[in-house]
Design a protein around this motif. Sequence first.
Motif, PDB file in Angstrom:
ATOM      1  N   ASP A 116       0.896  -1.271   0.008  1.00  0.00           N
ATOM      2  CA  ASP A 116       0.045  -0.108  -0.012  1.00  0.00           C
ATOM      3  C   ASP A 116       0.748   1.108  -0.069  1.00  0.00           C
ATOM      4  OD1 ASP A 116      -1.770  -1.844   0.431  1.00  0.00           O
ATOM      5  OD2 ASP A 116      -3.035  -0.711   2.116  1.00  0.00           O
TER       6      ASP A 116
ATOM      7  N   CYS B  92      -3.085   0.495  -4.247  1.00  0.00           N
ATOM      8  CA  CYS B  92      -3.200  -0.531  -3.857  1.00  0.00           C
ATOM      9  C   CYS B  92      -3.694  -0.629  -2.352  1.00  0.00           C
ATOM     10  CB  CYS B  92      -1.964  -1.467  -3.729  1.00  0.00           C
ATOM     11  SG  CYS B  92      -1.344  -2.015  -5.499  1.00  0.00           S
ATOM     12  N   ILE B  93      -4.637  -1.491  -2.134  1.00  0.00           N
ATOM     13  CA  ILE B  93      -5.173  -1.631  -0.761  1.00  0.00           C
ATOM     14  C   ILE B  93      -5.270  -3.047  -0.400  1.00  0.00           C
ATOM     15  CG2 ILE B  93      -7.147  -1.170   0.573  1.00  0.00           C
ATOM     16  CD1 ILE B  93      -7.383   1.349  -1.382  1.00  0.00           C
ATOM     17  N   THR B  94      -4.727  -3.241   0.794  1.00  0.00           N
ATOM     18  CA  THR B  94      -4.407  -4.777   1.207  1.00  0.00           C
ATOM     19  C   THR B  94      -5.639  -4.981   2.259  1.00  0.00           C
ATOM     20  OG1 THR B  94      -2.084  -4.449   0.409  1.00  0.00           O
ATOM     21  CG2 THR B  94      -2.922  -6.418   1.625  1.00  0.00           C
ATOM     22  N   TYR B  95      -6.022  -6.270   2.336  1.00  0.00           N
ATOM     23  CA  TYR B  95      -6.636  -6.644   3.400  1.00  0.00           C
ATOM     24  C   TYR B  95      -6.036  -8.275   3.892  1.00  0.00           C
ATOM     25  CZ  TYR B  95     -10.355  -3.453   3.375  1.00  0.00           C
ATOM     26  OH  TYR B  95     -11.466  -1.929   3.730  1.00  0.00           O
TER      27      TYR B  95
ATOM     28  N   ALA C 231      -8.053  -4.574   7.673  1.00  0.00           N
ATOM     29  CA  ALA C 231      -7.633  -3.761   6.747  1.00  0.00           C
ATOM     30  C   ALA C 231      -6.172  -3.202   7.177  1.00  0.00           C
ATOM     31  CB  ALA C 231      -8.475  -2.347   6.748  1.00  0.00           C
TER      32      ALA C 231
ATOM     33  N   ASN D 186      -4.836  -8.052  -1.906  1.00  0.00           N
ATOM     34  CA  ASN D 186      -4.727  -6.738  -2.315  1.00  0.00           C
ATOM     35  C   ASN D 186      -5.448  -6.246  -3.673  1.00  0.00           C
ATOM     36  OD1 ASN D 186      -2.447  -7.250  -4.359  1.00  0.00           O
ATOM     37  ND2 ASN D 186      -1.382  -7.496  -2.245  1.00  0.00           N
TER      38      ASN D 186
ATOM     39  N   SER E  33      -6.389  -3.329  -6.279  1.00  0.00           N
ATOM     40  CA  SER E  33      -5.781  -1.728  -6.764  1.00  0.00           C
ATOM     41  C   SER E  33      -7.085  -1.258  -7.525  1.00  0.00           C
ATOM     42  CB  SER E  33      -4.603  -2.048  -7.659  1.00  0.00           C
ATOM     43  OG  SER E  33      -4.373  -3.145  -8.205  1.00  0.00           O
TER      44      SER E  33
ATOM     45  N   THR F 118     -14.202  -5.504  -1.820  1.00  0.00           N
ATOM     46  CA  THR F 118     -13.936  -4.659  -2.913  1.00  0.00           C
ATOM     47  C   THR F 118     -14.627  -2.946  -2.872  1.00  0.00           C
ATOM     48  OG1 THR F 118     -14.602  -6.584  -4.050  1.00  0.00           O
ATOM     49  CG2 THR F 118     -12.649  -5.459  -5.321  1.00  0.00           C
TER      50      THR F 118
ATOM     51  N   VAL G  77     -12.620  -1.166  -0.381  1.00  0.00           N
ATOM     52  CA  VAL G  77     -11.634  -0.701  -1.038  1.00  0.00           C
ATOM     53  C   VAL G  77     -11.942   0.494  -1.888  1.00  0.00           C
ATOM     54  CG1 VAL G  77      -9.756  -1.150  -2.963  1.00  0.00           C
ATOM     55  CG2 VAL G  77     -10.234  -2.923  -1.281  1.00  0.00           C
TER      56      VAL G  77
ATOM     57  N   ARG H 227     -12.214   3.563   0.181  1.00  0.00           N
ATOM     58  CA  ARG H 227     -10.729   3.945   0.906  1.00  0.00           C
ATOM     59  C   ARG H 227      -9.965   4.309  -0.256  1.00  0.00           C
ATOM     60  NH1 ARG H 227      -7.422   5.504   4.777  1.00  0.00           N
ATOM     61  NH2 ARG H 227      -5.355   4.883   4.296  1.00  0.00           N
ATOM     62  N   ALA H 228     -10.101   4.104  -1.678  1.00  0.00           N
ATOM     63  CA  ALA H 228      -9.453   4.393  -2.539  1.00  0.00           C
ATOM     64  C   ALA H 228      -9.583   6.012  -2.969  1.00  0.00           C
ATOM     65  CB  ALA H 228      -9.808   3.522  -4.061  1.00  0.00           C
TER      66      ALA H 228
END
Lengths: 407, 208
Positions: free
Chosen positions: A150, A196-199, A210, A225, A227, A254, A257, A260-261
């Motif tokens: 991230d 990119c966002i990871t869980y 998260a 993850n 994106s 998703t 995400v 968050r994005a």
Amino acid sequence: MSKLREAIISNCEKNFLLKCLKENTRLDGRSFDEFRNIKIEFGKDYGCCCVYLGETKVLAQVTGEIQIPKSSRPSEGILNINVELNPIAAPNFDPSSKNDLFTQLNRTLEKCIKDSKAIDLESLCIKMSEKVWALRVDVNVLNHMGNILDCASIAALTALCHYRRPDVTCDGEVSIIHRFDQRDPIPIVVHHYPVCITYSIFERGQFILADPTLLEEGVADSFLNVSMNAYKELCGLHLGGKAELDIDVMIKITQKVGKRAVIVVEQIKRALELENSRRSKKESIGFHNLVSNSNEIDDNFERCFDSWRITPYKKKHSSNNYDSPQLGIQENKSDKMEQRGMGSAVLIPQGFEEVNKDWGGNSEDDDADVVEIPREIPSVSLVDSDSEEETTIVLNAKEQTKKKWKK
Amino acid sequence: MSGGIGELVYPGNILKNIRSNKFVCIIGPGLKRNDNLPNTLIVTRVGTLRFESPNTYWVDSLQKRYIPKRGELVVGIVAKKAGATKKQKVNINVGDAVYAKLLNTYKEMEPELVCVDSYFKAGSLGVLSSEGFVFSVSLNMAHRLLSIENPLLRTLGKKYKYEIAIGMNGKVWLNCAKTVDVLKIKEAIEIAEKKSDASILNTCKKVR
């Protein structure tokens, strides 16, 4: 110096983390869907930025040079993303051996930024099949406290947005690269901002966290993850580890995400705006400005310690109360509760010293009792029911008396 | 820069007027004999210069990397299981935390650990329960927590019931009945890490 072994995660840590998750807490007090703070700093040079994600720290630098384009794509510039994992990030990282983590990071970042066509490569062309700009993004991990990806994706993207290339003019055969003082440098065309966002996924999708920390990453069964850009368009997806995940869960993640994005991209844009305005005002820029801020950090520590000083009082408070687990959960939550705690911390010593030394902590229960009394009102209804019973008894008694009369 | 006792010193600082006892001076970590100038010391680390009378000097630094030293007690995590004989069955699994004493520490070899004292008794050493939690602090903090003058652990003990094992390698094992308590104590130690001894003492006095 010999290479250090990777730190093993002890059974203690594993058990404790899972125990905490079952109690709906995380080790750093975040909620399951909460992310760590992002801080973006810029260097003196164009295309240099440092991103903090909690304690994870990544430095990205973009450099450009002129090259012959690939023969398959003669009118497109070249973009290379290169992640470096040095022992500075974690002692067990070895720069000479390209391990799985390295490959995975590099590839996911490429997928996120390059393959999603976020950067307009055609605008980097100077002369078809002869000269194009080749950009190289060096991503150096400075501290690894979990979730490098991230952090690295934010750093790489921000650095690319911040980068300015010198202007080039073509005069027949000769092309001239202008210095920054001759012609204004040109920013790169960025179509959209993918991050990119990871869980992390625990216990087959039972717990989904998260922005995992280093320990959480190590204990997790698998990670996902995603994106995504600010328009909630999917740019890449990677599910790693021994994953067994429902489609519903995946879709739910998703969606999270997506939300968050938007926030992350907004933060990147705000940071870039601030930086550009500072540059145009010719304020001093660069990392050296951060050093002088150290006094402010000290003040923060001071506040931290205050909150700690209160907690023992609070603990005492809760240990004397009947419903301590409830208070325990409240303690974990942030500032508002602390203020409330401050209030109680002020109250306790007054009641403690003045009212009664013999009874000890009982004085603190007074408040709780006052609250509880109205709750006990429902018990009055019990009395009503008693009265009902009484009436039946009376009826019976009447019957009985009737019977008696009959007799 | 001279760098007096209790002051911040930097690598390259030269210490003059060294106090010695019978022409002997003991120097600890962060200091080296200066070969260019007789009777002076050269600093090799950033930190605070400390002195213990009559003749011991060292530098307190915020180092995180542990250098094993014979006889010190450490908290370690079992990495590999080997060498269990039929006679001596060891009830240890990979990933368990152990509290052990360093037996041998040679530069050329891996350090050796034992979980018995010189009378072959385990005492407080051995496998630590897997109920607790292990986390790392800086080496300096480990020393400070263990020092008798530091009231932090005692003050925490008034509020919480806990078991703790602090290794000189900066690893701390902590166990409470409630997970919330573990997190609270961990937080307290982490915050105290950034505090001076004096301010910890001050706050601990306030907490009754």
